[in-house]
Design an enzyme around this catalytic site. Sequence first.
Site, short mmCIF file in Angstrom:
data_model
loop_
_atom_site.label_atom_id
_atom_site.label_comp_id
_atom_site.label_asym_id
_atom_site.label_seq_id
_atom_site.Cartn_x
_atom_site.Cartn_y
_atom_site.Cartn_z
CB CYS A 115 17.21 40.48 30.22
SG CYS A 115 18.40 40.24 31.54
CG HIS A 263 13.60 41.26 32.00
ND1 HIS A 263 13.72 39.99 32.52
CD2 HIS A 263 14.77 41.90 32.27
CE1 HIS A 263 14.92 39.88 33.07
NE2 HIS A 263 15.57 41.02 32.94
CG ASN A 293 16.97 39.50 36.24
OD1 ASN A 293 16.67 38.68 35.38
ND2 ASN A 293 17.49 40.67 35.94
N1 ACO Z 1 24.51 44.17 49.65
C1 ACO Z 1 24.99 45.20 50.33
N2 ACO Z 1 25.71 46.18 49.76
C2 ACO Z 1 25.96 46.10 48.46
C3 ACO Z 1 25.47 45.03 47.68
C4 ACO Z 1 24.72 44.05 48.32
N3 ACO Z 1 24.22 42.99 47.67
N4 ACO Z 1 25.86 45.23 46.41
C5 ACO Z 1 26.56 46.37 46.37
N5 ACO Z 1 26.63 46.89 47.60
C6 ACO Z 1 27.28 48.13 48.04
C7 ACO Z 1 28.40 48.53 47.13
O1 ACO Z 1 29.60 47.88 47.48
C8 ACO Z 1 28.46 50.01 47.37
O2 ACO Z 1 29.15 50.25 48.56
P1 ACO Z 1 30.11 51.54 48.70
O3 ACO Z 1 29.21 52.71 48.50
O4 ACO Z 1 30.66 51.39 50.07
O5 ACO Z 1 31.13 51.40 47.60
C9 ACO Z 1 27.00 50.39 47.60
O6 ACO Z 1 26.33 49.18 47.98
C10 ACO Z 1 26.34 50.97 46.40
O7 ACO Z 1 26.66 50.13 45.28
P2 ACO Z 1 26.13 50.42 43.87
O8 ACO Z 1 26.57 49.30 42.95
O9 ACO Z 1 26.46 51.81 43.49
O10 ACO Z 1 24.58 50.26 44.14
P3 ACO Z 1 23.38 50.80 43.33
O11 ACO Z 1 22.67 51.79 44.13
O12 ACO Z 1 23.77 51.13 41.93
O13 ACO Z 1 22.49 49.50 43.26
C11 ACO Z 1 21.92 47.77 41.73
C12 ACO Z 1 22.99 48.33 42.64
C13 ACO Z 1 20.75 47.31 42.56
C14 ACO Z 1 22.48 46.60 40.99
C15 ACO Z 1 21.47 48.89 40.77
O14 ACO Z 1 22.56 49.47 40.14
C16 ACO Z 1 20.52 48.40 39.77
O15 ACO Z 1 19.39 48.10 40.06
N6 ACO Z 1 20.96 48.38 38.52
C17 ACO Z 1 20.09 47.91 37.43
C18 ACO Z 1 20.65 46.73 36.97
C19 ACO Z 1 19.68 45.63 37.00
O16 ACO Z 1 18.54 45.71 37.34
N7 ACO Z 1 20.20 44.55 36.60
C20 ACO Z 1 19.42 43.38 36.53
C21 ACO Z 1 20.02 42.51 35.55
S1 ACO Z 1 20.10 43.24 34.03
C22 ACO Z 1 18.67 43.17 33.43
O17 ACO Z 1 17.95 42.25 33.69
C23 ACO Z 1 18.32 44.27 32.62
#
Ligand code: ACO
Length: 336
Positions: A115, A263, A293
């Site tokens: 990224c 980004h 992304n």
């Molecule tokens: N649709 C529906 N439910 C989902 C999905 C989805 N696509 N993905 C995960 N879930 C569920 C999980 O299974 C979990 O269910 P559970 O509670 O029954 O176990 C629940 O949603 C919560 O999952 P988490 O992974 O804890 O979700 P979180 O609130 O952390 O959100 C996310 C996930 C959006 C990826 C978040 O962690 C985030 O934004 N992280 C930053 C990472 C990022 O932006 N990465 C981009 C690439 S890296 C970069 O460019 C820097």
Amino acid sequence: MYKAIIAGLGKYLPDNVVTNNDLKKVMDTSDEWIVERTGIQERRHIIKGSGDTTASMGAEAAKIALERAQCAAEEVDLILFATLSPDYYFPGSGVLVQELLAIPDCPAMDIRNQCSGFVYALATADQFVRTGMYKNVLVIGSENHSGGLDMSTRGRNVSVIFGDGAGAALVTRYDGNDDRGILSSHLHSEGKHAEELSLIGPSTNRWVPQIMEENDPEDTSYYPYMNGQFVFKNAVVRFSEVIKEGLLQNQLAAEDIKLLVPHQANLRIAQFVQKKFGLGEDQVYNNIQRYGNTTAASIPIALTEAWEEGRVKQGDLVVLAAFGSGFTWGSSIIKW
Ligand code: ACO
């Protein structure tokens, strides 16, 4: 020392739009979940057989950047190609773009910084121009994520986020007497978190024959892995630090920023940074809603769109900032 400016920008997005509702057909997810957590409404995915590849998309974006910079292909002195999804394991995609654009025998180099790839590549271009070694450096960020994502419910936390596309910039020597130019670049990495956002196989630690021999249906090593919450927490801290570092070095303040192009990792991360620096809506550019992304391509795509919309003009202070796998992060402070 010479100065470098961005003289032309271009972008290329595959035609195929994949909405959140389209994803619902192949995995257990919802538009509400994706929009609330990431801000993403749709992304582009290459259609298999369309001919679009990481290199070809990069070449299309580059053609536009070169045309806008009024730079002929044969005038390019160096190609820097940032990607985490190259066409081949080797060689890199930079040489493929060279061939596609019929650029004679200039050096071509791939930059592997995920990224942060575009910010790293821009900093590299700037150094080559500053020293006088090269005059025109073509910087490309391009990604073909869609073919390598786990599109089942198992991979949904990662696969809903990423999209395909490319952006390019022509970095060129500037001989004017004013204060235009890439003022400074700030690069960092922290390898202890390498595996928190990674794709570890196939690799030299885990060759394809081994994966095939094990034939393990539970093996996810050849899909991207992301510790989402850990990445989120680090991203908001590092984005803020590296923007601050750039402003401080140039004795600038947040209110001097005309446009911050972060980004496009996650809209929530960009909004956190915006709030932290007290920036207005018009000071931050986001398009993750439409493209997801696109990793190394996200900044040049966003910067190109911002420029096309007239939001980047000569004399503006433009700040680019990135954070991603490695972890790596960085910023560029540019007087446009
Ligand atoms: N649709 C529906 N439910 C989902 C999905 C989805 N696509 N993905 C995960 N879930 C569920 C999980 O299974 C979990 O269910 P559970 O509670 O029954 O176990 C629940 O949603 C919560 O999952 P988490 O992974 O804890 O979700 P979180 O609130 O952390 O959100 C996310 C996930 C959006 C990826 C978040 O962690 C985030 O934004 N992280 C930053 C990472 C990022 O932006 N990465 C981009 C690439 S890296 C970069 O460019 C820097």
